[in-house]
Structures are given as structure tokens and as C-alpha cells.
Design an enzyme around this catalytic site. Structure first.
Site, PDB file in Angstrom:
ATOM      1  N   ASN A 433       0.812  -1.403   0.226  1.00  7.98           N
ATOM      2  CA  ASN A 433       0.235  -0.251   0.243  1.00  7.98           C
ATOM      3  C   ASN A 433       0.753   1.273   0.227  1.00  7.98           C
ATOM      4  O   ASN A 433       0.899   2.605  -0.662  1.00  7.98           O
ATOM      5  CB  ASN A 433      -0.587  -0.144   0.958  1.00  7.98           C
ATOM      6  CG  ASN A 433      -1.925   1.036   1.496  1.00  7.98           C
ATOM      7  OD1 ASN A 433      -2.159   1.915   0.358  1.00  7.98           O
ATOM      8  ND2 ASN A 433      -2.650   0.888   2.011  1.00  7.98           N
ATOM      9  N   ASP A 434       1.446   1.577   1.081  1.00  7.86           N
ATOM     10  CA  ASP A 434       2.504   2.894   1.403  1.00  7.86           C
ATOM     11  C   ASP A 434       3.524   2.871   0.279  1.00  7.86           C
ATOM     12  O   ASP A 434       3.539   3.658  -0.651  1.00  7.86           O
ATOM     13  CB  ASP A 434       2.621   2.874   2.746  1.00  7.86           C
ATOM     14  CG  ASP A 434       1.681   2.954   3.974  1.00  7.86           C
ATOM     15  OD1 ASP A 434       0.709   3.480   3.354  1.00  7.86           O
ATOM     16  OD2 ASP A 434       1.601   2.638   4.942  1.00  7.86           O
TER      17      ASP A 434
END
Lengths: 507, 103
Positions: A433-434
């Protein structure tokens, strides 16, 4: 003679540690380096057991039964635990072992303190004087040296902070402990730290002034009970500090913290080296202390953050604040079905898989490799793009994929991968995600702003597999998911991959 | 001031070791690729298990009647061994994987 052989053993130990560490930093020699260091450690340990002589009395060690029983129990448990642990649980295992080392250093300090306390903080030195024909035995009683006291306290404090911190890090990584922070925690932490240091200085001063550094100084009565109580107070505060130190730091930063605690334990081990004037403990401890600190900084650099930033824990705190403030309309995301995904991937020329934490949690590395083989057999070019901090630890993804027999040259580091995304048909993001959040480049207000990311949005299609729309570790929304090119494929990574493989086979 | 200078000259060997080791530690891992960060951390973790030697010395010096020291020392030996053995075995397991897939 025997004692000089021990010196040789320690020399061998120290040299192998340096060579081992050197070889560990190169992929081709890493395994050998680990073995060499292990051999050196064995030589140093066996040498200590059989050849050690007390400096003053020349006595051999005793309590062999206890020593061997300890070695046996620790050895068996250690081997079993290390052999049985799942590849995904590796980071918490390292943290656990690190805590054991810290506890060991703290225990040594406690025993040495008790030992000195029992003798009223005096060293008794026997010295033989030759007076004419006669030999007189003079007994000198000297106050304990300040250096020794400082080392005992340093070993105690660093060792117990490292132990408590590692236990919390371990608990956090396997999900038993949640992030916890309260307002003003940093101030509380500072106060605890200052109290620990203040108490230690006070105790050392107290012991020194009462016992006297020269034998001329009059001895004042020293209340051993009171001194000991404060000593255990320092121990308790150090443990509390260790807990509070790690508690507020987010899970994504745990690797950095473990690496830092690792170097702490190194310094604690070096304190033991001072205490016993033991060169192998000193070299090994300082070596790890220095290398560990550098490694910590390197890890921070990979995330483009400063160490201070990690320790203050602004990632977690600031992130949720920014997330709360930035609840702007994100628009809608679109979902994609398994069969559509199967079709898109099968007819692509080039697919890049971006593995992340979700893959590790779901233990999906084998399924992932299977998918890769299946697509390759259909003439699709499949590669993996590994972000330096993907997973739970830097390099974690490489270890996981290696476990599933993914070939080394399929793994691409971030820079390489970023050049290739533009010519890629499909990017499959698996539980990351990040590391693919474009906010790191575009939004200066974002807590991850400035972190290098994988530019997956350059590819023609992006398929993101996640369990839900919940934000990742940094606690921030990801614009990538709302872009028109992006499709979401919800579900557990392993299950999704298995279903996807079945779909592709049916095509 | 005099005390500090005396301390320096009394412990100069140790001070030299500390300073040189700091530089060796930094130099030796300076160019590690990020792939190897985890195994390297794990390997370094095993090396600081050298603290076990202190535990063995403490244990071996304890009087046979001093049960507090014996029990604490025993615990220290067990924990230290866990650190050393577990550390090296875990590192080896990680690195084994790197190797098998390189062929």
C-alpha cells in the site's frame, strides 16, 4: 600457557566476527560468513569454559554442571525455535533473540552488583611483599573502581531497555500488542530517562564517597539495603522505559527499532567486555553496536526518513491526524472480477508483481510463484518489483520469495523496476500500500511525502489486491486506488492467487 | 582532570579497541545491498550473543552456596545461548534460501 591459549581463542573469535560480518554484507559469501562467525563463537565459548582462570586467584571456573545444563537447554530451545519458525515470522524471531541477549547482559550486571554489594563494594587484593628473606602477605582493601560501577550500571540499563523493547517489538510484529500512545508520552519518556541517569549517577557517587577511593579515606557506613533498593529501582525504570520507548512506534517502523535495539544489545555486551577485561566480548559488542547503528540509519534512508523522526513516532501519530483531516472525497474505486483479471493477465506481454506486507501475512509466496510459472508458460514476461522496505523488514520480500524458489533475476530493485513500469501491461499489487502511494511524490502534507515509491501508475493497468479498503500502516488513504487505471481485487492474497490460477487454467 | 588522564592511560588498550572497532563495524557493512539487511541484522544479532561468555564467567565464579547468583547466572547462560544458537540458525535458514534459488 593455558591462559595464553584462551587469548588465542578470543583473538580467533574477534577476527571471525569481523570477517563474518564482512562476508554477510555480500550475497555470494553471506552464508559462509555466518558459519565462520558461528565457528569463532564456538571457539571463544569453549575456550572460556575450559581455559578461563581468575586474574587474581588463578582459580578455574566451577559449577560446570550448571553451565552445561544452561548451554544445553538454551541450545536445544534456540535450535528448535529457529528451525520451526515460519519464514514470515522471521523478524519477530530476531527481535525475540535480541531480547534474550539484552536480558543476559542485564542479569550479568545484577549478579556483579550483588557480588560487590556483598563485599561492601571493596576489592580485596592480596599482594606478596618480599621483606628481606621473608615474604609478607599484605592484604589491601580498595574501594571498587568508578569505571567498574559505571559499566555495571550501563550494562544493566542498556540491557534491560533492549530486553523490554524487543519483547514489545516482538509482540507488535505478531499482532499481540497494539500501538499505544498517550498525550505527553515523549515528555514522560524523557523524565524516566533522566530519572534513570540521575539515580545511577547518584548511586555511583554515593558508593564512591562512602567507600573511598583510597585506602586512607575513612570508611563511612554504607547502607547496602538502601543502595540495592535503588539499584533495583533503576532496573525497573529501565524496563518501563524500554516498553514506553517502543510502544508508540508504528508497526511499519519496527524493523528500524529492532535494528536499533540490536545495536543497543551490542553495546550492553561490550559493557561485559569492560567488566571482565574480555577482548572478544568487547570487540564483538562494539562491532555490532557500530554496524547495527549504521544499518539502522541505512534502513531509515531506504524509507527516506530520519532516525529521530522514527523514534518520535510521527509516522503513526502525524499520519492519523493527516488522515483525519484529509477526508476529502476520494471518488469511487472500481472492482474487478477474478475472471477479468485472469484474461487481462494472460493476454498481457509483461506483468510486474509488487509484493507487500499482505503477501507475507497471507503466506502467499508459493501461490505467487505458481502464478508466475503459469503465466510464463503462456508466454507472459513476469517480474517482481521489490521496494526496499516492502514487507516487515528490508529484504523481507526477497527472503520470502526466495523461499518459494522464485529465481533471483526476476526480482528487481526499485530503480530498475521504475524504468520498466511504462512498458508494462499489468501491475499486480499484492498487499502493498504505502510503497505504491503516489502521495509520497505529490502531496507535501502527507506523512510519507518524500519516500521513494514504485511508480506503478505508469503501467497500462494496475490491479490491486487488498483485504479491504482499509488504509495501510501509515494510516493514510491511497489515491492510486481511485485512479481510472486501477482496479481493486479484494480478498486474502493467498486465496485470490489460488482462485486466479484456477481461472487462468480454465481459460 | 588528573583522574581522567589517569583513567585514559590505565585503559588505553580498551579505548583503542573501542575506537577502532567502531570504524571497522561501520566500514565492514558500508555497502550492503538492501536485500541483505534482514540477514545481516540477524547475523549481527547472533554475534552480540558473545555476551554469553560473560554469563559463563559469572556462573563459573559463583559460590556453590549462593543460590541467587547461581539461579540468575543459570538464567543468563540459558538466555545467552538462546541468543547465540537461535541467532546463527535463523540467519543460516534465511541465507540458505538465497542460495538455493540462485542456481
Amino acid at each position: 600457557m593455558e591462559f595464553s591459549i584462551l587469548t588465542l581463542c578470543y583473538l580467533i573469535g574477534s577476527v571471525t566476527f569481523i570477517i563474518g560480518l564482512k562476508m554477510l554484507s555480500n550475497p555470494a559469501t553471506a552464508r559462509k560468513g555466518n558459519l565462520i562467525a558461528a565457528v569463532g563463537m564456538t571457539v571463544a565459548i569453549l575456550g572460556t569454559i575450559f581455559l578461563y582462570r581468575d586474574d587474581e586467584t588463578g582459580e578455574k571456573l566451577h559449577n560446570y554442571i550448571w553451565i552445561f545444563a544452561g548451554l544445553l537447554i538454551g541450545g536445544v530451545i534456540g535450535t528448535l525455535a529457529a528451525k520451526k519458525v515460519k519464514m514470515t515470522a522471521m523478524p519477530e524471531m530476531v527481535s525475540l533473540f535480541n531480547g534474550m541477549g539484552g536480558a543476559c547482559a542485564a542479569l550479568i550486571s545484577i549478579i556483579e552488583f550483588n557480588h560487590y554489594a556483598a563485599s561492601g563494594f571493596k576489592n580485596t587484593i592480596h599482594e606478596a611483599y618480599e621483606v628481606g628473606e621473608q615474604i609478607d602477605d599484605a592484604v589491601l582493601s580498595l574501594g571498587v573502581q568508578t569505571g567498574v560501577l559505571i559499566t555495571i550500571f550501563a550494562g544493566l540499563i542498556i540491557g534491560s531497555v533492549s530486553f523490554a523493547g524487543s519483547m514489545i517489538a516482538w509482540g507488535k510484529l505478531n499482532g499481540k500488542i497494539k500501538d499505544f500512545a498517550f498525550k505527553g508520552q515523549h515528555i514522560v519518556n524523557q523524565v524516566i530517562l533522566i530519572t534513570i541517569l540521575g539515580l545511577s549517577v547518584f548511586l555511583i557517587y554515593k558508593i564512591k564517597t562512602t567507600v573511598g577511593s583510597t585506602d586512607d579515606a575513612p570508611d563511612l557506613p554504607l547502607n547496602i539495603g538502601y543502595i540495592s533498593a535503588l539499584f533495583y529501582g533503576v532496573l525497573a525504570l529501565s524496563l518501563i522505559y524500554g516498553v514506553f520507548f517502543v510502544m508508540p512506534i508504528g508497526g511499519a517502523d519496527m524493523p528500524v527499532v529492532i535494528s536499533l535495539l540490536n545495536s543497543f544489545t551490542g553495546v550492553a555486551a561490550a559493557c561485559g567486555g569492560f567488566l571482565y577485561d574480555n577482548k572478544v566480548m568487547l570487540t564483538g559488542g562494539i562491532l555490532v553496536g557500530a554496524a547495527g547503528t549504521l544499518l539502522t540509519i541505512l534502513m531509515c534512508k531506504a524509507m527516506n526518513r530520519s532516525l529521530l523522526n522514527v523514534l518520535i513516532g510521527s509516522f503513526g501519530g502525524g499520519g492519523s491526524a493527516a488522515g483525519g483531516g484529509g477526508t476529502k472525497e476520494q471518488g469511487a474505486y472500481k472492482e474487478i472480477s477474478l475472471s477479468d483479471t485472469a484474461v487481462i493477465m494472460t493476454y498481457a506481454h509483461k506483468v510486474i508483481i509488487v509484493p507487500g506486507y499482505g503477501l507475507a501475512v497471507a503466506q502467499a509466496q508459493h501461490a505467487c510463484h505458481e502464478l508466475e510459472k503459469l503465466l510464463e508458460s503462456k508466454g507472459v514476461d513476469v517480474k517482481y518489483a521489490i521496494h526496499p522496505v516492502a514487507g516487515r523488514m528490508p529484504g523481507h520480500m526477497n527472503v520470502l520469495l526466495a523461499e518459494a524458489d522464485v529465481s533471483y533475476d526476476k526480482l528487481q530493485e526499485m530503480e530498475q523496476a521504475n524504468e520498466e513500469f511504462a512498458t508494462t501491461d499489468v501491475v499486480l499489487v499484492l498487499g502493498a500500500n504505502d510503497v505504491v502511494n503516489p502521495a509520497a511524490k505529490t502531496d507535501p502534507a502527507s506523512p510519507i511525502y518524500g519516500m521513494p515509491i514504485l511508480d506503478v501508475e505508469l503501467a497500462k493497468n494496475v490491479i490491486v489486491n487488498k483485504r479491504s479498503m482499509k488504509p495501510g500502516y501509515a494510516g493514510i488513504e491511497n489515491d492510486l486506488f481511485f485512479q481510472p487505471k486501477t482496479s481493486m481485487l479484494f480478498g486474502d492474497a493467498k486465496k485470490v492467487l489460488q482462485d486466479l490460477i484456477a481461472e487462468i487454467k480454465n481459460l | 582532570m588528573e583522574a581522567v588522564l589517569k583513567w585514559l592511560s590505565d585503559n588505553q588498550q580498551i579505548i583503542y579497541i573501542v575506537i577502532l572497532m567502531i570504524f571497522v563495524g561501520i566500514e565492514v557493512i558500508g555497502r550492503v545491498p538492501s536485500v541483505l539487511h534482514t540477514p545481516l541484522m540477524s547475523g549481527a544479532n547472533a554475534i552480540h550473543g558473545v555476551v554469553i561468555i560473560g554469563a559463563i564467567i559469572v556462573m563459573g565464579k559463583a559460590d556453590a552456596g549462593n543460590y541467587v547468583a547461581l539461579v540468575l547466572g543459570f538464567l543468563a547462560v540459558v538466555l545467552g545461548t538462546l541468543n547465540v544458537v537461535g541467532g546463527f540458525v535463523v540467519t543460516d535458514r534465511m541465507l540458505e534460501m538465497f542460495k538455493s534459488k540462485k542456481k
